[in-house]
Write an enzyme that holds these catalytic residues in place. Structure first.
Site, PDB file in Angstrom:
ATOM      1  N   ASN A 180      36.478 -13.815  24.185  1.00 18.34           N
ATOM      2  CA  ASN A 180      36.052 -12.612  24.899  1.00 18.34           C
ATOM      3  C   ASN A 180      36.550 -11.350  24.196  1.00 18.34           C
ATOM      4  O   ASN A 180      35.835 -10.342  24.137  1.00 18.34           O
ATOM      5  CB  ASN A 180      36.548 -12.635  26.346  1.00 18.34           C
ATOM      6  CG  ASN A 180      35.671 -13.481  27.246  1.00 18.34           C
ATOM      7  OD1 ASN A 180      34.456 -13.557  27.042  1.00 18.34           O
ATOM      8  ND2 ASN A 180      36.277 -14.130  28.228  1.00 18.34           N
ATOM      9  N   GLU A 190      40.491  -6.892  41.256  1.00 16.36           N
ATOM     10  CA  GLU A 190      41.075  -7.605  40.123  1.00 16.36           C
ATOM     11  C   GLU A 190      42.468  -7.091  39.763  1.00 16.36           C
ATOM     12  O   GLU A 190      43.300  -7.838  39.232  1.00 16.36           O
ATOM     13  CB  GLU A 190      40.164  -7.471  38.891  1.00 16.36           C
ATOM     14  CG  GLU A 190      38.814  -8.146  39.027  1.00 16.36           C
ATOM     15  CD  GLU A 190      38.905  -9.663  39.034  1.00 16.36           C
ATOM     16  OE1 GLU A 190      39.800 -10.196  38.369  1.00 16.36           O
ATOM     17  OE2 GLU A 190      38.087 -10.292  39.724  1.00 16.36           O
ATOM     18  N   GLU A 210      47.955  -9.208  33.090  1.00 14.71           N
ATOM     19  CA  GLU A 210      48.092 -10.366  33.967  1.00 14.71           C
ATOM     20  C   GLU A 210      49.564 -10.606  34.277  1.00 14.71           C
ATOM     21  O   GLU A 210      50.416 -10.549  33.388  1.00 14.71           O
ATOM     22  CB  GLU A 210      47.489 -11.586  33.267  1.00 14.71           C
ATOM     23  CG  GLU A 210      47.507 -12.853  34.081  1.00 14.71           C
ATOM     24  CD  GLU A 210      46.823 -14.001  33.368  1.00 14.71           C
ATOM     25  OE1 GLU A 210      46.903 -15.139  33.863  1.00 14.71           O
ATOM     26  OE2 GLU A 210      46.214 -13.749  32.300  1.00 14.71           O
TER      27      GLU A 210
END
Length: 375
Positions: free
Chosen positions: A275, A228, A237
């Protein structure tokens, strides 16, 4: 092979003589084939050298560059293709040539003890002797065949074993040295101490079942987060254009930190306002209002990764934790993290990348991978 035998003989106390030059060349192993799968300990010849695979690989030409999966064993013959000697046809090296009845110093093997190349140990479960072919922090000689080779040590008088060992902090099954080996180029943000500090949030993580299962779960978690984050390189990100898309305005609590504040952060790349709220509520941290904690506090970042691993099914049917402790296999952890995009033929290259990392990390921890690796 010459280097391995020299180390083994040195451990026996016998004199080792290395000639300045020799006309005898080491026999070349079976030539490397790009289509063949090589696992840890297997040997192939390429460009006049023998190469030893450290872990699972396929289609990766032997060299000292790339992922580092291949270890150069030195020149052989006049190139690939000569008949390999029995000790070079795969698996482990041949036993060190210690004459039967000749005493050699050895230690009783103890998991977690640091061993240097050339150390001879007795593995009590099977009564066999092994010589360390590479430095290692106590890997199982019957599993980690790149680090150990059989030895013909013929004495029953052990030499003194190290009297002290440094336990892993927090009882974590991955030592700091192993963690560093797994992530040699990681971002300094992802500290080992931060990971260990995060373990208190979910004690069952890498703490359930046998020692083998605990290590397999740790390897599976670290392999997935390695994939990831590009080897724990990325904290946030990289595609900033996605940032405004992670605010679900239908949620009653909205996005108090800002519409573009809930982008992927941390080892599991936590994203979306719902989340952040769920993870924060579970961990007792207000991440809905303070999402930046996931990119500024290493322990918080690690906790969010472990939170997802332990509590979220994602696109799968079970948590990644349950997949590993209940024997469902590494493939089910992929399904729980990104299965809707990668599994069932969705992106086999991405699945294989995760499997490669898991296979490598399992070898470092000295445990088998288990079955059901893919999804």
């Amino acid at each position: 092979m010459a280097a391995l035998l020299t180390g083994a003989l040195a451990a026996t106390g016998l004199a080792v003589m290395v000639p300045a030059s020799s006309t005898a060349a080491t026999a070349c192993a079976t030539p490397y084939a790009a289509s063949q799968v090589y696992t840890g300990g297997m040997t192939a010849s390429y460009n006049g050298h023998n190469w030893n695979a450290k872990w699972w690989t396929q289609g990766e030409t032997p060299s000292t560059a790339g992922s580092g999966v291949w270890a150069d064993q030195g020149a052989c013959g006049t190139g690939g293709g000569t008949t390999p000697s029995p000790s070079q046809t795969g698996g482990t090296a041949s036993p060190s040539p210690n004459p039967t009845g000749t005493a050699c110093a050895f230690q009783i093997w103890v998991a977690g003890t640091q061993y240097t190349t050339g150390t001879v140990v007795k593995y009590v479960p099977n009564g066999q002797f092994y010589v360390a072919t590479h430095d290692n922090p106590g890997y199982d000689p019957t599993i980690s065949t790149w680090y150990w080779s059989p030895s013909n040590c013929a004495t029953d008088t052990p030499s003194p074993s190290p009297t002290t060992t440094t336990p892993n902090p927090g009882g974590f099954v991955v030592s700091e040295a192993q963690f560093n080996q797994m992530f040699p180029s990681r971002n300094p943000f992802y500290t080992y101490s931060g990971l260990v500090a995060a373990l208190s949030a979910y004690p069952a993580f890498a703490g359930t079942g046998s020692d083998t299962v605990k290590k397999q779960e740790a390897a599976a978690f670290l392999a997935n987060i390695s994939h990831e984050t590009g080897g724990l390189v990325y904290v946030v990100e990289q595609n900033t254009a996605n940032y405004p898309h992670y605010c679900d305005t239908t949620q009653p609590y909205g996005c108090p930190a800002g519409q573009a504040a809930y982008y992927g952060r941390g080892p599991i790349q936590l994203s979306w306002n719902f989340n952040y709220k769920a993870a924060g509520d579970a961990l007792g941290i207000d991440l809905l209002n303070n999402p930046n904690l996931v990119q500024t506090d290493a322990a918080v970042a690690w906790k969010t990764g472990i939170w997802y691993w332990m509590t979220q099914n994602g696109p799968g049917t079970m948590t990644a934790h349950n997949a590993m402790v209940n024997g469902k296999g590494f493939g089910e952890t992929i399904r729980s993290i990104n299965g809707s995009l990668e599994c069932n033929g969705g992106n086999p290259a991405q699945v294989q990348s995760r499997i490669n990392a898991y296979t490598s990390f399992s070898a470092i921890l000295g445990v088998p991978t288990g079955s059901n690796l893919s999804c």
